[in-house]
Design a protein around this motif. Structure first.
Motif, PDB file in Angstrom:
ATOM      1  N   GLU A  23       5.768  -0.412 -10.928  1.00  0.00           N
ATOM      2  CA  GLU A  23       4.398  -0.785 -11.275  1.00  0.00           C
ATOM      3  C   GLU A  23       3.704  -1.505 -10.123  1.00  0.00           C
ATOM      4  O   GLU A  23       2.521  -1.275  -9.860  1.00  0.00           O
ATOM      5  N   VAL A  24       4.431  -2.365  -9.424  1.00  0.00           N
ATOM      6  CA  VAL A  24       3.852  -3.078  -8.276  1.00  0.00           C
ATOM      7  C   VAL A  24       3.504  -2.085  -7.166  1.00  0.00           C
ATOM      8  O   VAL A  24       2.421  -2.155  -6.570  1.00  0.00           O
ATOM      9  N   ILE A  25       4.398  -1.140  -6.913  1.00  0.00           N
ATOM     10  CA  ILE A  25       4.146  -0.135  -5.870  1.00  0.00           C
ATOM     11  C   ILE A  25       2.952   0.726  -6.255  1.00  0.00           C
ATOM     12  O   ILE A  25       2.068   0.995  -5.436  1.00  0.00           O
ATOM     13  N   LEU A  26       2.903   1.156  -7.514  1.00  0.00           N
ATOM     14  CA  LEU A  26       1.793   1.981  -7.978  1.00  0.00           C
ATOM     15  C   LEU A  26       0.464   1.250  -7.854  1.00  0.00           C
ATOM     16  O   LEU A  26      -0.531   1.821  -7.410  1.00  0.00           O
ATOM     17  N   GLN A  27       0.445  -0.012  -8.211  1.00  0.00           N
ATOM     18  CA  GLN A  27      -0.793  -0.786  -8.113  1.00  0.00           C
ATOM     19  C   GLN A  27      -1.234  -0.926  -6.659  1.00  0.00           C
ATOM     20  O   GLN A  27      -2.420  -0.816  -6.352  1.00  0.00           O
ATOM     21  N   SER A  28      -0.283  -1.116  -5.754  1.00  0.00           N
ATOM     22  CA  SER A  28      -0.650  -1.238  -4.338  1.00  0.00           C
ATOM     23  C   SER A  28      -1.201   0.078  -3.802  1.00  0.00           C
ATOM     24  O   SER A  28      -2.135   0.088  -2.998  1.00  0.00           O
ATOM     25  N   VAL A  29      -0.649   1.200  -4.269  1.00  0.00           N
ATOM     26  CA  VAL A  29      -1.159   2.510  -3.845  1.00  0.00           C
ATOM     27  C   VAL A  29      -2.573   2.714  -4.393  1.00  0.00           C
ATOM     28  O   VAL A  29      -3.466   3.177  -3.681  1.00  0.00           O
ATOM     29  N   LYS A  30      -2.800   2.354  -5.663  1.00  0.00           N
ATOM     30  CA  LYS A  30      -4.129   2.477  -6.253  1.00  0.00           C
ATOM     31  C   LYS A  30      -5.142   1.634  -5.484  1.00  0.00           C
ATOM     32  O   LYS A  30      -6.263   2.076  -5.223  1.00  0.00           O
ATOM     33  N   ASP A  31      -4.762   0.412  -5.129  1.00  0.00           N
ATOM     34  CA  ASP A  31      -5.656  -0.464  -4.375  1.00  0.00           C
ATOM     35  C   ASP A  31      -5.993   0.137  -3.014  1.00  0.00           C
ATOM     36  O   ASP A  31      -7.141   0.104  -2.571  1.00  0.00           O
ATOM     37  N   GLU A  32      -4.996   0.700  -2.356  1.00  0.00           N
ATOM     38  CA  GLU A  32      -5.210   1.284  -1.040  1.00  0.00           C
ATOM     39  C   GLU A  32      -6.118   2.505  -1.129  1.00  0.00           C
ATOM     40  O   GLU A  32      -6.993   2.706  -0.282  1.00  0.00           O
ATOM     41  N   SER A  34      -8.420   3.085  -3.439  1.00  0.00           N
ATOM     42  CA  SER A  34      -9.791   2.665  -3.739  1.00  0.00           C
ATOM     43  C   SER A  34     -10.459   2.022  -2.527  1.00  0.00           C
ATOM     44  O   SER A  34     -11.671   2.149  -2.344  1.00  0.00           O
ATOM     45  N   ASN A  35      -9.694   1.357  -1.678  1.00  0.00           N
ATOM     46  CA  ASN A  35     -10.273   0.741  -0.481  1.00  0.00           C
ATOM     47  C   ASN A  35     -10.602   1.776   0.587  1.00  0.00           C
ATOM     48  O   ASN A  35     -11.531   1.593   1.361  1.00  0.00           O
ATOM     49  N   ASN A  36      -9.834   2.857   0.640  1.00  0.00           N
ATOM     50  CA  ASN A  36     -10.015   3.854   1.685  1.00  0.00           C
ATOM     51  C   ASN A  36     -10.903   5.012   1.264  1.00  0.00           C
ATOM     52  O   ASN A  36     -11.244   5.840   2.094  1.00  0.00           O
ATOM     53  N   SER A  37     -11.244   5.088  -0.016  1.00  0.00           N
ATOM     54  CA  SER A  37     -12.032   6.231  -0.456  1.00  0.00           C
ATOM     55  C   SER A  37     -13.448   6.123   0.095  1.00  0.00           C
ATOM     56  O   SER A  37     -14.017   5.045   0.223  1.00  0.00           O
ATOM     57  N   GLN A  38     -14.005   7.271   0.430  1.00  0.00           N
ATOM     58  CA  GLN A  38     -15.348   7.307   0.976  1.00  0.00           C
ATOM     59  C   GLN A  38     -16.344   7.149  -0.166  1.00  0.00           C
ATOM     60  O   GLN A  38     -16.080   7.574  -1.288  1.00  0.00           O
TER      61      GLN A  38
END
Length: 70
Positions: A23-32, A34-38
């Motif tokens: 869950e922690v890994i998944l949340q970090s991927v989701k955050d990344e 959303s931050n990198n999406s154009q």
């Protein structure tokens, strides 16, 4: 900790601890993501131009789509 040590500790961890790590890994991927999406481009309105072929054209969709699969 090296990758090998982390994997070894995960193999010995309980099911709940492994799920928490996922869950922690998944949340970090989701955050990344959303931050990198154009930024989304706003939808543009357009005018649909119609035209007349002079007569009705009847198309059998099954025949039309069958040509695409062969």
């Amino acid at each position: 900790m090296t990758t090998t040590e982390i994997l070894a500790s995960l193999k010995n961890a309980s099911l709940e601890e492994r799920i928490a790590m996922i869950e922690v890994i998944l949340q970090s991927v989701k955050d990344e993501i959303s931050n990198n999406s154009q930024p989304k481009v706003p939808a543009q309105k357009f005018e649909l131009l119609t035209f007349d072929l002079g007569e009705d054209i009847n198309v059998i969709r099954e025949d039309l789509y069958a040509e695409r699969t062969t």
